[in-house]
Design an enzyme around this catalytic site. Structure first.
Site, short mmCIF file in Angstrom:
data_model
loop_
_atom_site.label_atom_id
_atom_site.label_comp_id
_atom_site.label_asym_id
_atom_site.label_seq_id
_atom_site.Cartn_x
_atom_site.Cartn_y
_atom_site.Cartn_z
CE LYS A 72 -2.29 -0.79 3.83
NZ LYS A 72 -1.77 -2.11 4.25
NE ARG B 120 -4.18 -0.97 9.83
CZ ARG B 120 -3.12 -0.40 9.28
NH1 ARG B 120 -3.20 0.78 8.76
NH2 ARG B 120 -1.97 -1.04 9.26
NE ARG C 247 7.34 -2.44 6.04
CZ ARG C 247 6.02 -2.30 6.11
NH1 ARG C 247 5.31 -2.05 5.03
NH2 ARG C 247 5.40 -2.46 7.24
NE ARG D 128 6.47 0.25 9.79
CZ ARG D 128 5.30 0.23 9.14
NH1 ARG D 128 5.22 0.74 7.94
NH2 ARG D 128 4.25 -0.30 9.69
NE ARG E 127 1.92 -4.03 11.18
CZ ARG E 127 2.92 -3.87 10.32
NH1 ARG E 127 4.10 -4.39 10.56
NH2 ARG E 127 2.72 -3.20 9.21
P1 AMP Z 1 0.80 0.99 8.93
O1 AMP Z 1 2.01 1.81 8.69
O2 AMP Z 1 -0.37 1.42 8.09
O3 AMP Z 1 1.06 -0.49 8.82
O4 AMP Z 1 0.34 1.26 10.45
C1 AMP Z 1 1.20 0.98 11.54
C2 AMP Z 1 0.39 0.91 12.83
O5 AMP Z 1 -0.27 2.17 13.06
C3 AMP Z 1 -0.74 -0.12 12.83
O6 AMP Z 1 -0.28 -1.41 13.14
C4 AMP Z 1 -1.66 0.47 13.91
O7 AMP Z 1 -1.14 0.25 15.21
C5 AMP Z 1 -1.55 1.97 13.62
N1 AMP Z 1 -2.58 2.37 12.61
C6 AMP Z 1 -2.35 2.82 11.36
N2 AMP Z 1 -3.50 3.09 10.72
C7 AMP Z 1 -4.49 2.80 11.58
C8 AMP Z 1 -5.91 2.84 11.53
N3 AMP Z 1 -6.56 3.25 10.41
N4 AMP Z 1 -6.62 2.47 12.63
C9 AMP Z 1 -6.00 2.09 13.75
N5 AMP Z 1 -4.67 1.98 13.88
C10 AMP Z 1 -3.90 2.35 12.81
#
Ligand code: AMP
Length: 206
Positions: A13, A88, A122, A153, A164
């Site tokens: 994404k 999400r 990554r 990360r 996740r």
């Molecule tokens: P990402 O970089 O999109 O994988 O997001 C990393 C982390 O941020 C996720 O594992 C969640 O803990 C938090 N996060 C990101 N987007 C959301 C969302 N839309 N709702 C809730 N938590 C989020």
């Protein structure tokens, strides 16, 4: 164009959003990047979400929805945006429907083994938020965009990745049906090279 990118952690994404944002000249709104920026700057929000993110769980809907609502009200989002990592959950999608009408939800469909391979290689730039795979870097410690030191990360640790993925399957996957029912879902094969997947997205949007 108002787009949502959907897909499992590691489905690409962020990478696709980075390419689309440049091509379509509309901002990428990544909730993950917003939270990581707050973590880095140790803001009250950052301190609040730190342990949640480290565990792989989702930040509470009320917090996330408010952030996105405010961000999408800014001037640069008026002609379009790419939502990367939001919504999400069904609650987030319903809330979004209350303040925005998106055009499409693009789902990146990727095999599980491919996701594991992508996440384990990554690298992330904490300065410009660039995301790269080690296989595409001549030096896996330096950001090719801004020259800063790349990191792994914290939530790409194996245990967190598993959590996740579990959260994705239980809470985010139902969004495919949600957007399908609205006639907005475009599912794209997310396996293959960055260019292959990107071309498929452009073809699906035409
Ligand atoms: P990402 O970089 O999109 O994988 O997001 C990393 C982390 O941020 C996720 O594992 C969640 O803990 C938090 N996060 C990101 N987007 C959301 C969302 N839309 N709702 C809730 N938590 C989020």
């Amino acid at each position: 164009m108002k787009l949502i990118l959907l897909g499992a952690p590691g489905s690409g994404k962020g990478t696709m959003a980075q390419k689309l944002t440049a091509a379509l000249d509309i901002p990428q709104i990544s909730t993950g990047d917003i939270f990581r920026k707050n973590l880095k700057e140790e803001t009250p929000l950052g301190l609040q979400v730190k342990s949640i993110m480290a565990s792989g769980a989702l930040v509470p809907d009320e917090i996330t929805i408010e952030i996105v609502k405010n961000r999408l009200a800014e001037d640069d989002c008026q002609k379009g945006y790419i939502l990367d990592g939001f919504p999400r959950s069904i609650a987030q999608a319903k809330a979004l429907d209350g303040f925005q009408q998106v055009d499409y939800a693009v789902n990146l469909d990727v095999d599980k083994e491919v996701v594991v391979k992508r996440l384990s290689g990554r690298r992330f730039c904490p300065d410009c938020s660039g995301t790269y795979h080690v296989s595409a870097l001549s030096d896996e410690t330096v950001c090719p965009h801004c020259g800063c030191k790349l990191i792994i990360r914290a939530d790409d640790a194996e245990e967190t990745v598993r959590e996740r993925q579990r959260v994705y399957e239980s809470t985010t996957l139902p969004l495919l049906e949600y957007y399908d029912k609205q006639g907005k879902l475009l599912t794209v094969d997310g396996n293959g090279t960055v260019e292959e997947v990107y071309d498929r997205i452009l073809a699906a949007l035409k």
